[in-house]
Scaffold this motif. Structure first.
Motif, PDB file in Angstrom:
ATOM      1  N   GLN A  43       0.817  -1.199   0.000  1.00  0.00           N
ATOM      2  CA  GLN A  43       0.000   0.000   0.000  1.00  0.00           C
ATOM      3  C   GLN A  43       0.858   1.260   0.000  1.00  0.00           C
ATOM      4  O   GLN A  43       0.588   2.214  -0.731  1.00  0.00           O
ATOM      5  CB  GLN A  43      -0.926   0.001   1.216  1.00  0.00           C
ATOM      6  CG  GLN A  43      -1.886   1.177   1.231  1.00  0.00           C
ATOM      7  CD  GLN A  43      -2.677   1.260   2.519  1.00  0.00           C
ATOM      8  OE1 GLN A  43      -2.154   0.981   3.593  1.00  0.00           O
ATOM      9  NE2 GLN A  43      -3.925   1.660   2.430  1.00  0.00           N
ATOM     10  N   SER A  87       2.398   1.857  -3.422  1.00  0.00           N
ATOM     11  CA  SER A  87       1.417   2.376  -4.369  1.00  0.00           C
ATOM     12  C   SER A  87       1.109   3.842  -4.113  1.00  0.00           C
ATOM     13  O   SER A  87       1.002   4.643  -5.042  1.00  0.00           O
ATOM     14  CB  SER A  87       0.131   1.547  -4.287  1.00  0.00           C
ATOM     15  OG  SER A  87      -0.841   2.024  -5.187  1.00  0.00           O
ATOM     16  N   PHE A  94       0.987   2.837  -9.113  1.00  0.00           N
ATOM     17  CA  PHE A  94       0.661   1.422  -9.282  1.00  0.00           C
ATOM     18  C   PHE A  94       1.751   0.653 -10.023  1.00  0.00           C
ATOM     19  O   PHE A  94       2.256  -0.366  -9.548  1.00  0.00           O
ATOM     20  CB  PHE A  94      -0.673   1.305 -10.042  1.00  0.00           C
ATOM     21  CG  PHE A  94      -1.170  -0.097 -10.180  1.00  0.00           C
ATOM     22  CD1 PHE A  94      -1.814  -0.720  -9.135  1.00  0.00           C
ATOM     23  CD2 PHE A  94      -0.987  -0.801 -11.365  1.00  0.00           C
ATOM     24  CE1 PHE A  94      -2.285  -2.025  -9.257  1.00  0.00           C
ATOM     25  CE2 PHE A  94      -1.442  -2.100 -11.493  1.00  0.00           C
ATOM     26  CZ  PHE A  94      -2.091  -2.712 -10.437  1.00  0.00           C
ATOM     27  N   PHE A 111     -10.564  -8.347  -0.763  1.00  0.00           N
ATOM     28  CA  PHE A 111     -10.208  -8.359  -2.191  1.00  0.00           C
ATOM     29  C   PHE A 111     -11.452  -8.332  -3.073  1.00  0.00           C
ATOM     30  O   PHE A 111     -11.525  -7.572  -4.047  1.00  0.00           O
ATOM     31  CB  PHE A 111      -9.363  -9.590  -2.501  1.00  0.00           C
ATOM     32  CG  PHE A 111      -8.975  -9.734  -3.938  1.00  0.00           C
ATOM     33  CD1 PHE A 111      -7.874  -9.062  -4.446  1.00  0.00           C
ATOM     34  CD2 PHE A 111      -9.714 -10.543  -4.794  1.00  0.00           C
ATOM     35  CE1 PHE A 111      -7.517  -9.191  -5.785  1.00  0.00           C
ATOM     36  CE2 PHE A 111      -9.364 -10.676  -6.125  1.00  0.00           C
ATOM     37  CZ  PHE A 111      -8.266  -9.999  -6.618  1.00  0.00           C
ATOM     38  N   ILE A 171     -12.898   0.273  -6.061  1.00  0.00           N
ATOM     39  CA  ILE A 171     -11.748   1.036  -6.548  1.00  0.00           C
ATOM     40  C   ILE A 171     -12.128   2.495  -6.747  1.00  0.00           C
ATOM     41  O   ILE A 171     -13.165   2.812  -7.334  1.00  0.00           O
ATOM     42  CB  ILE A 171     -11.224   0.433  -7.867  1.00  0.00           C
ATOM     43  CG1 ILE A 171     -10.745  -1.000  -7.625  1.00  0.00           C
ATOM     44  CG2 ILE A 171     -10.100   1.287  -8.441  1.00  0.00           C
ATOM     45  CD1 ILE A 171     -10.259  -1.691  -8.878  1.00  0.00           C
ATOM     46  N   VAL A 231       1.551  -7.394  -3.529  1.00  0.00           N
ATOM     47  CA  VAL A 231       0.677  -6.985  -4.637  1.00  0.00           C
ATOM     48  C   VAL A 231      -0.753  -6.777  -4.132  1.00  0.00           C
ATOM     49  O   VAL A 231      -1.449  -5.862  -4.574  1.00  0.00           O
ATOM     50  CB  VAL A 231       0.711  -8.021  -5.775  1.00  0.00           C
ATOM     51  CG1 VAL A 231      -0.379  -7.740  -6.800  1.00  0.00           C
ATOM     52  CG2 VAL A 231       2.073  -8.022  -6.453  1.00  0.00           C
ATOM     53  N   LEU A 232      -1.176  -7.617  -3.186  1.00  0.00           N
ATOM     54  CA  LEU A 232      -2.496  -7.431  -2.587  1.00  0.00           C
ATOM     55  C   LEU A 232      -2.581  -6.076  -1.894  1.00  0.00           C
ATOM     56  O   LEU A 232      -3.605  -5.391  -1.974  1.00  0.00           O
ATOM     57  CB  LEU A 232      -2.778  -8.556  -1.588  1.00  0.00           C
ATOM     58  CG  LEU A 232      -4.093  -8.462  -0.809  1.00  0.00           C
ATOM     59  CD1 LEU A 232      -5.284  -8.481  -1.764  1.00  0.00           C
ATOM     60  CD2 LEU A 232      -4.209  -9.597   0.204  1.00  0.00           C
ATOM     61  N   TYR A 281      -3.098  -3.515  -4.496  1.00  0.00           N
ATOM     62  CA  TYR A 281      -4.484  -3.530  -4.971  1.00  0.00           C
ATOM     63  C   TYR A 281      -5.428  -2.882  -3.966  1.00  0.00           C
ATOM     64  O   TYR A 281      -6.305  -2.087  -4.336  1.00  0.00           O
ATOM     65  CB  TYR A 281      -4.908  -4.973  -5.250  1.00  0.00           C
ATOM     66  CG  TYR A 281      -6.353  -5.110  -5.675  1.00  0.00           C
ATOM     67  CD1 TYR A 281      -6.765  -4.723  -6.948  1.00  0.00           C
ATOM     68  CD2 TYR A 281      -7.310  -5.612  -4.797  1.00  0.00           C
ATOM     69  CE1 TYR A 281      -8.091  -4.839  -7.329  1.00  0.00           C
ATOM     70  CE2 TYR A 281      -8.630  -5.726  -5.171  1.00  0.00           C
ATOM     71  CZ  TYR A 281      -9.016  -5.353  -6.442  1.00  0.00           C
ATOM     72  OH  TYR A 281     -10.327  -5.459  -6.827  1.00  0.00           O
ATOM     73  N   LEU A 316      -5.948   0.842  -3.868  1.00  0.00           N
ATOM     74  CA  LEU A 316      -6.836   1.468  -4.850  1.00  0.00           C
ATOM     75  C   LEU A 316      -8.190   1.805  -4.251  1.00  0.00           C
ATOM     76  O   LEU A 316      -8.977   2.533  -4.861  1.00  0.00           O
ATOM     77  CB  LEU A 316      -7.027   0.535  -6.055  1.00  0.00           C
ATOM     78  CG  LEU A 316      -5.759   0.151  -6.822  1.00  0.00           C
ATOM     79  CD1 LEU A 316      -6.097  -0.801  -7.961  1.00  0.00           C
ATOM     80  CD2 LEU A 316      -5.046   1.379  -7.355  1.00  0.00           C
TER      81      LEU A 316
END
Length: 243
Positions: free
Chosen positions: A21, A24, A29, A155, A160, A218-219, A222, A225
């Motif tokens: 997080q 990002s 991203f 998830f 988003i 990576v989670l 994501y 977002l």
């Protein structure tokens, strides 16, 4: 499988997801994904070296360090390892405390609550650690399914949000990814000396640094977002109907 379970139990935690997080939010991203790929590739190579060394030496990390350093160097190495791991433990402990305070509707502004929960959880986890690898495995078997269920729910229910910020491509975050797990890599001999064969250690390294760790980061990318600002806990607590 037992080696992987113990190590994965240590890396599947909110601070690891927070790294994704943070990457990002600070780099964007695409830069975050590139940093995760590069950083974990370096960790994977180092892990393979450590797994091979563990199989050949069959010694703990400190015993192995004593073979390469003199008494003063070994002492410095021990201090560096202890400091790094205690700091990492403190970060995870604080995240657990914040989660419990929120779950029980206790005020996070009351210092006495944070001290009490940090102390209690610290004693509990230390007691489990003193029980040995069986204790770690038991704790992992209980906590991992709960955390994985929560992350899976987050998830699939994430909304988003469009971000107005623009980022230039950078791989500067790779150093953060490496720093995240470098102490873990260094301490691998303590556990991987128990591997029956070299291929068992190698396979475990591939699972940890080739799959689990990057997927968690990576989670985090994501999940970022779903919120431009705030911590991973804020993202997971979004909405009145959140789990």
């Amino acid at each position: 499988w037992q080696l992987s379970t113990v190590q994965i139990g240590g890396v599947i935690c909110l601070p690891v997801i927070m790294i994704g997080q943070a990457l990002s939010q600070n780099y964007g991203f695409s830069s975050a994904l590139a940093a995760i790929a590069i950083g974990n590739a370096v960790l994977l190579l180092l892990g393979i070296v450590m797994a091979r060394l563990s199989h050949e030496k069959r010694k703990t990390t400190m015993e192995t360090a004593a073979d390469f350093f003199d008494a003063r160097g070994t002492l410095f190495f021990a201090f560096a390892m202890a400091f790094s791991l205690v700091c990492w433990f403190a970060i995870q402990l604080n995240m657990m405390t914040l989660g419990l305070l929120d779950l029980l509707s206790f005020s996070q502004d009351r210092e006495i609550y944070r001290v009490a929960f940090n102390t209690g959880l610290g004693i509990l986890i230390t007691a489990v650690a003193l029980y040995g690898i069986k204790g770690f495995r038991l704790l992992a078997n209980v906590s991992l399914p709960l955390l994985l269920f929560t992350l899976t729910y987050a998830f699939f229910t994430l909304e988003i949000k469009e971000s107005s910020r623009e980022y230039s491509f950078s791989i500067g975050g790779a150093s953060l990814v490496i720093a995240l797990a470098i102490a873990l890599v260094t301490d691998l001999p303590t556990y991987f000396r128990h591997a029956r064969e070299r291929k068992d250690g190698m396979l475990s390294i591939l699972i940890i640094f080739g799959a689990v760790l990057p997927l968690l980061e990576v989670l985090g990318v994501y999940l970022s977002l779903g919120a431009d600002e705030g911590s991973i806990l804020d993202t997971l607590k979004r909405g009145e109907d959140s789990l």
